[in-house]
Design an enzyme around this catalytic site. Structure first.
Site, mmCIF file in Angstrom:
data_model
loop_
_atom_site.group_PDB
_atom_site.id
_atom_site.type_symbol
_atom_site.label_atom_id
_atom_site.label_comp_id
_atom_site.label_asym_id
_atom_site.label_seq_id
_atom_site.Cartn_x
_atom_site.Cartn_y
_atom_site.Cartn_z
ATOM 1 N N VAL A 1 0.834 -1.195 0.000
ATOM 2 C CA VAL A 1 0.000 0.000 0.000
ATOM 3 C C VAL A 1 0.870 1.247 0.000
ATOM 4 O O VAL A 1 0.555 2.252 -0.650
ATOM 5 C CB VAL A 1 -0.959 0.001 1.210
ATOM 6 C CG1 VAL A 1 -1.770 1.288 1.254
ATOM 7 C CG2 VAL A 1 -1.899 -1.193 1.150
ATOM 8 N N ARG B 1 15.290 -2.946 8.306
ATOM 9 C CA ARG B 1 15.846 -3.646 7.140
ATOM 10 C C ARG B 1 15.605 -2.893 5.831
ATOM 11 O O ARG B 1 16.278 -3.133 4.832
ATOM 12 C CB ARG B 1 15.283 -5.069 7.049
ATOM 13 C CG ARG B 1 13.813 -5.153 6.721
ATOM 14 C CD ARG B 1 13.356 -6.597 6.562
ATOM 15 N NE ARG B 1 11.941 -6.698 6.259
ATOM 16 C CZ ARG B 1 10.986 -6.732 7.171
ATOM 17 N NH1 ARG B 1 11.292 -6.664 8.458
ATOM 18 N NH2 ARG B 1 9.715 -6.831 6.812
ATOM 19 N N ARG C 1 -10.328 1.426 14.079
ATOM 20 C CA ARG C 1 -11.546 1.796 13.361
ATOM 21 C C ARG C 1 -12.772 1.914 14.257
ATOM 22 O O ARG C 1 -13.602 2.793 14.063
ATOM 23 C CB ARG C 1 -11.816 0.790 12.234
ATOM 24 C CG ARG C 1 -10.875 0.949 11.052
ATOM 25 C CD ARG C 1 -11.085 -0.144 10.031
ATOM 26 N NE ARG C 1 -10.105 -0.037 8.959
ATOM 27 C CZ ARG C 1 -9.639 -1.076 8.263
ATOM 28 N NH1 ARG C 1 -10.090 -2.299 8.526
ATOM 29 N NH2 ARG C 1 -8.749 -0.897 7.315
ATOM 30 N N CYS D 1 -11.327 -1.711 3.052
ATOM 31 C CA CYS D 1 -11.447 -1.519 1.602
ATOM 32 C C CYS D 1 -12.810 -1.938 1.054
ATOM 33 O O CYS D 1 -13.290 -1.361 0.077
ATOM 34 C CB CYS D 1 -10.332 -2.267 0.876
ATOM 35 S SG CYS D 1 -10.198 -4.018 1.282
ATOM 36 N N GLN E 1 -15.069 -9.804 -3.654
ATOM 37 C CA GLN E 1 -13.798 -9.232 -3.233
ATOM 38 C C GLN E 1 -12.604 -9.868 -3.945
ATOM 39 O O GLN E 1 -12.500 -11.085 -4.064
ATOM 40 C CB GLN E 1 -13.649 -9.361 -1.717
ATOM 41 C CG GLN E 1 -14.707 -8.567 -0.982
ATOM 42 C CD GLN E 1 -14.621 -8.668 0.519
ATOM 43 O OE1 GLN E 1 -15.658 -8.686 1.193
ATOM 44 N NE2 GLN E 1 -13.418 -8.727 1.078
ATOM 45 N N SER F 1 -6.433 -9.636 -3.978
ATOM 46 C CA SER F 1 -5.469 -8.726 -3.365
ATOM 47 C C SER F 1 -5.944 -8.197 -2.029
ATOM 48 O O SER F 1 -5.149 -7.660 -1.251
ATOM 49 C CB SER F 1 -5.172 -7.556 -4.311
ATOM 50 O OG SER F 1 -6.363 -6.875 -4.663
ATOM 51 N N GLY F 2 -7.241 -8.355 -1.724
ATOM 52 C CA GLY F 2 -7.727 -7.989 -0.406
ATOM 53 C C GLY F 2 -7.104 -8.845 0.679
ATOM 54 O O GLY F 2 -7.099 -8.460 1.852
ATOM 55 N N ARG G 1 -15.289 -14.032 -1.919
ATOM 56 C CA ARG G 1 -14.013 -13.846 -2.617
ATOM 57 C C ARG G 1 -14.159 -14.391 -4.036
ATOM 58 O O ARG G 1 -14.706 -15.486 -4.240
ATOM 59 C CB ARG G 1 -12.902 -14.605 -1.886
ATOM 60 C CG ARG G 1 -11.500 -14.213 -2.314
ATOM 61 C CD ARG G 1 -11.098 -12.858 -1.797
ATOM 62 N NE ARG G 1 -10.871 -12.824 -0.359
ATOM 63 C CZ ARG G 1 -10.485 -11.748 0.309
ATOM 64 N NH1 ARG G 1 -10.311 -10.589 -0.329
ATOM 65 N NH2 ARG G 1 -10.305 -11.781 1.612
ATOM 66 N N HIS H 1 -12.569 -4.480 -5.728
ATOM 67 C CA HIS H 1 -13.735 -5.067 -5.072
ATOM 68 C C HIS H 1 -15.000 -4.549 -5.745
ATOM 69 O O HIS H 1 -15.074 -3.382 -6.162
ATOM 70 C CB HIS H 1 -13.784 -4.674 -3.597
ATOM 71 C CG HIS H 1 -12.720 -5.310 -2.756
ATOM 72 N ND1 HIS H 1 -11.939 -6.361 -3.178
ATOM 73 C CD2 HIS H 1 -12.319 -5.034 -1.477
ATOM 74 C CE1 HIS H 1 -11.098 -6.701 -2.211
ATOM 75 N NE2 HIS H 1 -11.306 -5.910 -1.172
ATOM 76 N N ASN I 1 -9.460 -1.595 -4.718
ATOM 77 C CA ASN I 1 -9.242 -1.775 -3.282
ATOM 78 C C ASN I 1 -7.858 -1.347 -2.814
ATOM 79 O O ASN I 1 -7.628 -1.180 -1.614
ATOM 80 C CB ASN I 1 -9.483 -3.236 -2.879
ATOM 81 C CG ASN I 1 -8.657 -4.228 -3.663
ATOM 82 O OD1 ASN I 1 -8.765 -4.309 -4.895
ATOM 83 N ND2 ASN I 1 -7.825 -4.996 -2.986
#
Length: 350
Positions: free
Chosen positions: A16, A41, A101, A131, A158, A161-162, A248, A255, A328
């Site tokens: 992201v 790292r 949230r 998302c 969905q 990648s979610g 999914r 999405h 998403n």
């Protein structure tokens, strides 16, 4: 004129975070210094932001010195530790994880819907919704403001990648297995392409899986409860009826949701289209006679919530059905976080 605020991007080298740096280069330049922070790292890496090379710094308490706003694009457990540390140093922390949230002292913000809540931050933290919720809530927010919404029935579709990079990798591996190998008794049997159920509980290639997230109370999954609880909080309607089933599908990015909304007054399809065509952050793609409607592949890499298949039945004139798609990884994650941060940035330059 006031000095432009300093921004820190925490998790700049992650999936992201990478999208976030692209978005920052595309958005209006409201920032002065942009500081990139990541784990030890990753420190020392050089990333390109707004046409300039920026060296990634290690995430430490001292790294927030002189920072006004910090965007966190890291897992929950990292945000839980570091967002309060940043806030304690006077930084406004905009968090993209699920850590805060549902905290009553942390606003859950979608700028097109409830931007004023950015100032209601007693903990110094602002949270970004999930998302899946973000893929529909801009449209739902416009309906709420114009007509009032009393109930939502939602089915999500969905993308892999979610589930992160592991979800993308698992889908590609399964597709390769189906396309490239004869399975079972000389047939390409999708049921045999999965042995590891740690990412998806059933094969996703050439299939749909009615499961996203983890098991919670009464048989609902965590993703389904997020859609319910986050929609209520964003709209400021704690008693809103929300029924969600999260599925999914074998799509890499974007999405989609089929939404049935019960409104507080009768409407027509024309009213709904006219409203959404003028709604900020919404793109209407709806020409049923020519089979024109949103699909995930059309929305990848774009910012708006794209809506189509808008229907109002004369039998139920206060109810509307529609289909929405949202990338998403953009509006569903990085873009909304950037938009929240831009709202906060205005406080420093007012």
């Amino acid at each position: 004129m006031s000095k432009k605020p300093t921004l820190a991007v925490v998790g700049a080298t992650g999936a992201v975070g990478t999208v976030m740096l692209e978005i920052l280069s595309e958005r209006p330049n409201v920032w002065g210094e942009i500081r990139l922070l990541a784990s030890a790292r990753s420190a020392g890496k050089v990333l390109r932001v707004r046409g300039e090379d920026v060296v990634v710094q290690e995430l430490t308490e001292e790294a927030f010195d002189g920072v006004d706003v910090a965007m966190f694009d890291v897992p929950d457990e990292i945000s839980e530790i570091w967002a309060p540390i940043a806030a304690a140093k006077g930084v406004v922390a905009v968090d993209n994880s699920g850590a805060f949230r549902m905290d009553p002292d942390v606003p859950l913000v979608v700028p097109e819907v409830n931007a004023a809540q950015t100032r209601n931050r007693p903990r110094g933290i602002i949270s970004n919704p999930n998302c899946t919720t973000l893929s529909m809530i801009v449209v739902v927010g416009a309906l709420e403001e114009a007509f009032g919404v009393s109930e939502l029935v939602v089915a999500s579709y969905q993308a892999a990648s979610g589930a992160g990079q592991a979800g993308i990798d698992a889908l590609h591996e399964q597709i390769d297995a189906v396309a490239g190998k004869n399975l079972g008794m000389g047939t390409k049997d999708v049921r045999n392409v999965i042995t590891d159920t740690s990412v998806f509980p059933a094969p996703l290639a050439l299939n749909v899986v009615p499961w996203a997230g983890s098991l919670k109370e009464n048989g609902y999954t965590s993703e389904e409860l997020k859609v319910r609880n986050e929609s209520r909080k964003i709209l400021g309607k704690p008693e809103l009826k929300v029924h969600a089933t999260c599925v999914r599908v074998p799509v890499v990015t974007t999405h989609s949701l089929a939404v049935h909304a019960v409104l507080n007054r009768p409407v027509t399809g024309e009213e709904i289209r006219a409203l959404l065509e003028n709604a900020i952050g919404v793109l209407v793609v709806d020409d049923p006679e020519n089979h024109i409607f949103p699909t995930p592949i059309d929305v990848v890499g774009t910012d708006p919530t794209v809506v189509g298949r808008i229907r109002v039945s004369p039998e139920y004139p206060n109810e509307v059905d529609f289909f929405v798609c949202g990338d998403n990884l953009r509006k569903g994650a990085a873009l909304n976080t950037a938009q929240i941060a831009e709202v906060v940035a205005k406080e420093f330059t007012a």
